[in-house]
Design an enzyme around this catalytic site. Structure first.
Site, mmCIF file in Angstrom:
data_model
loop_
_atom_site.group_PDB
_atom_site.id
_atom_site.type_symbol
_atom_site.label_atom_id
_atom_site.label_comp_id
_atom_site.label_asym_id
_atom_site.label_seq_id
_atom_site.Cartn_x
_atom_site.Cartn_y
_atom_site.Cartn_z
ATOM 1 N N SER A 258 45.885 38.753 49.983
ATOM 2 C CA SER A 258 45.652 38.317 48.611
ATOM 3 C C SER A 258 46.755 37.384 48.094
ATOM 4 O O SER A 258 47.072 36.409 48.764
ATOM 5 C CB SER A 258 45.478 39.555 47.733
ATOM 6 O OG SER A 258 44.775 39.209 46.590
ATOM 7 N N HIS A 399 37.668 43.444 48.653
ATOM 8 C CA HIS A 399 38.990 42.832 48.715
ATOM 9 C C HIS A 399 40.018 43.886 49.135
ATOM 10 O O HIS A 399 40.328 44.792 48.365
ATOM 11 C CB HIS A 399 39.289 42.326 47.303
ATOM 12 C CG HIS A 399 40.553 41.544 47.174
ATOM 13 N ND1 HIS A 399 40.689 40.291 47.705
ATOM 14 C CD2 HIS A 399 41.729 41.836 46.555
ATOM 15 C CE1 HIS A 399 41.898 39.830 47.424
ATOM 16 N NE2 HIS A 399 42.549 40.750 46.728
HETATM 17 C C1 GTR Z 1 43.776 38.629 41.574
HETATM 18 C C2 GTR Z 1 43.991 37.145 41.652
HETATM 19 C C3 GTR Z 1 43.781 36.685 43.052
HETATM 20 C C4 GTR Z 1 44.492 37.562 44.071
HETATM 21 C C5 GTR Z 1 44.536 39.010 43.678
HETATM 22 C C6 GTR Z 1 45.570 39.882 44.391
HETATM 23 O O1 GTR Z 1 43.828 39.124 40.318
HETATM 24 O O2 GTR Z 1 43.104 36.525 40.774
HETATM 25 O O3 GTR Z 1 44.157 35.332 43.181
HETATM 26 O O4 GTR Z 1 45.747 37.089 44.325
HETATM 27 O O5 GTR Z 1 44.788 39.195 42.350
HETATM 28 O O6 GTR Z 1 46.649 39.444 44.735
HETATM 29 O O7 GTR Z 1 45.273 41.050 44.567
#
Ligand code: GTR
Length: 422
Positions: A258, A399
């Site tokens: 991420s 995610h």
């Molecule tokens: C989210 C962000 C993403 C990603 C994510 C993370 O809120 O919008 O770009 O980086 O966080 O790091 O878990």
């Protein structure tokens, strides 16, 4: 009265329009037509034909990312001291050697302590090593009870029982699903992990905390954001790894999930000592193409995380078509070193297809430098990794970084480093 109402009306309408425009698009049919810059065409229109040409073109692309996106890192005039603060020769029930190393990054009387947690397989000397930040503290990556809890600022988190920005025992082992240490070590790999907030706490404080304190505080529109700071931190950790006799510093694989995937990619671009670079669900600002305007966009990321990139990047809010580069060129900066991009099917916010297409469009650079062409033009089915100098997979689910992802990364690294299968 009119004097107050008019500006107020303007601000409200503006805010409404702005927030409307950050409503994410998840419909391929609603995407704008876009044109990507060709990594093999110089800014002046000439074609890149040779490795020597690429070395020059690489500098052009690198500076675009540096000055328009991640921000330039000021000159480092400090020093790093390292101390091994704990050792356990019998970790993970005897399969690993574990140690914790305290780095002290300092400049004048400012000292930033950074704690590295390292697991190495007892049986394999010279093992490749995954270097990867963790989100909530080294103690969250393992159930082992004596791994240190960070002292630095951490995000408040209900699941971890944190309300005062201080990590505590409740977090121990909470992230082990993301850190399958036993499986990694059993396959002959080492792991080094560091809490990313040791380098730069992840909030918008005007760049006064973390390692920013060790640098000249003057800033302009090209000055580094936190992602560049995390990438810089990975290089300082690499400085240490190069000196540690237990580590094979020629086989360090930088990996991030991420936002930390974005940092891993920028670290791979800025520091060629990383032998392999892995982006797990890095999305916007990482592996995903910005010009597709799918899921998270430049405007929304800059709006939510104003401290991640340099101020110049904000000029492209809602204007991605003006970007002189796109993220396939970030992948191309790794060439010819292997780069692995992974997506998750439910992680639409990170635009899996945009991550995949970056691999497709980075391929011409790899081919110029002697690699085989990236073996797909259409997205592969779920759980069907494409391996090569550019690798890609998409798995079902959300995610996250899972054992499946790690197994694919280890498969790719085994191939690249010609390791016998365990
Ligand atoms: C989210 C962000 C993403 C990603 C994510 C993370 O809120 O919008 O770009 O980086 O966080 O790091 O878990």
């Amino acid at each position: 009265m009119k004097k107050i109402i008019l500006p107020l009306l303007f601000i409200t309408v503006h805010a409404l329009v702005f927030s409307q425009q950050f409503i994410p698009n998840y419909d391929e049919a609603k995407m704008p037509a876009y044109r990507l810059p060709d990594p093999l065409i110089f800014k002046d229109g000439n074609t890149v034909n040779s490795k020597a040409d690429w070395d020059k073109r690489r500098i052009e692309i690198y500076h675009q990312f540096e000055y328009e996106m991640f921000g330039a890192i000021p000159e480092w005039k400090g020093i790093t001291k390292s101390t091994v603060i704990s050792r356990n020769e019998n970790a993970l029930k005897g399969i690993a050697k574990r140690k914790e190393v305290r780095l002290e990054l300092s400049n004048g009387n400012k000292i930033i302590p950074v704690t590295i947690l390292i697991y190495l397989p007892v049986k394999s000397k010279g093992a490749p090593l995954f270097l990867s930040y963790n989100f909530d503290g080294n103690h969250t990556t393992t159930a082992e009870t004596d791994v240190l809890i960070p002292d630095s600022w951490v995000s408040n988190n209900k699941d971890f029982g944190i309300t005062d920005h201080k990590a505590n025992e409740n977090g121990r082992g909470k992230a082990i699903s993301r850190w399958p240490m036993k499986e990694i070590v059993s396959r002959g790999f080492g792991v080094a992990t560091v809490y990313y907030g040791d380098i730069d706490p992840d909030f918008d404080d005007g760049f006064k905390n973390g390692v920013h304190q060790l640098f000249d505080a003057r800033r302009d529109s090209t000055s580094w954001g936190s992602i560049a700071a995390w990438a810089w931190g990975l290089s300082r950790i690499m400085d240490y790894l190069e000196k540690d006799q237990d580590i094979n510093s020629k086989k360090v694989i930088v990996l991030g999930h991420s936002r930390l995937g974005k940092a891993a990619l920028w670290a791979g671009a800025t520091d060629k000592r990383f032998a392999m670079v892995i982006s797990n669900n890095s999305g916007c600002g990482g592996a995903a193409l910005s010009k597709r305007i799918f899921g998270e966009t430049v405007g929304s990321i800059n709006n939510s995380f104003p401290h991640w990139f340099c101020n110049n990047f904000k000029r492209y809010n809602l204007k991605e078509e003006l970007l002189p580069f796109d993220q396939h060129e970030l992948l191309a900066l790794m060439a010819p070193r292997p780069v692995y991009v992974a997506s998750a099917a439910d992680d639409k916010w990170a635009d899996p297809k945009g991550e995949f297409l970056s691999c497709v469009y980075a391929s011409s650079v790899y081919v110029l430098l002697g690699s085989k062409k990236f073996a797909a033009t259409k997205m592969p089915p779920l759980n069907s990794p494409i391996y090569g100098d550019i690798s890609y997979h998409i798995r079902p689910g959300k995610h996250d970084i899972t054992l499946y992802d790690w197994n694919c990364y280890m498969d790719a690294a085994e191939r690249y480093f010609n390791m016998a299968k365990k």
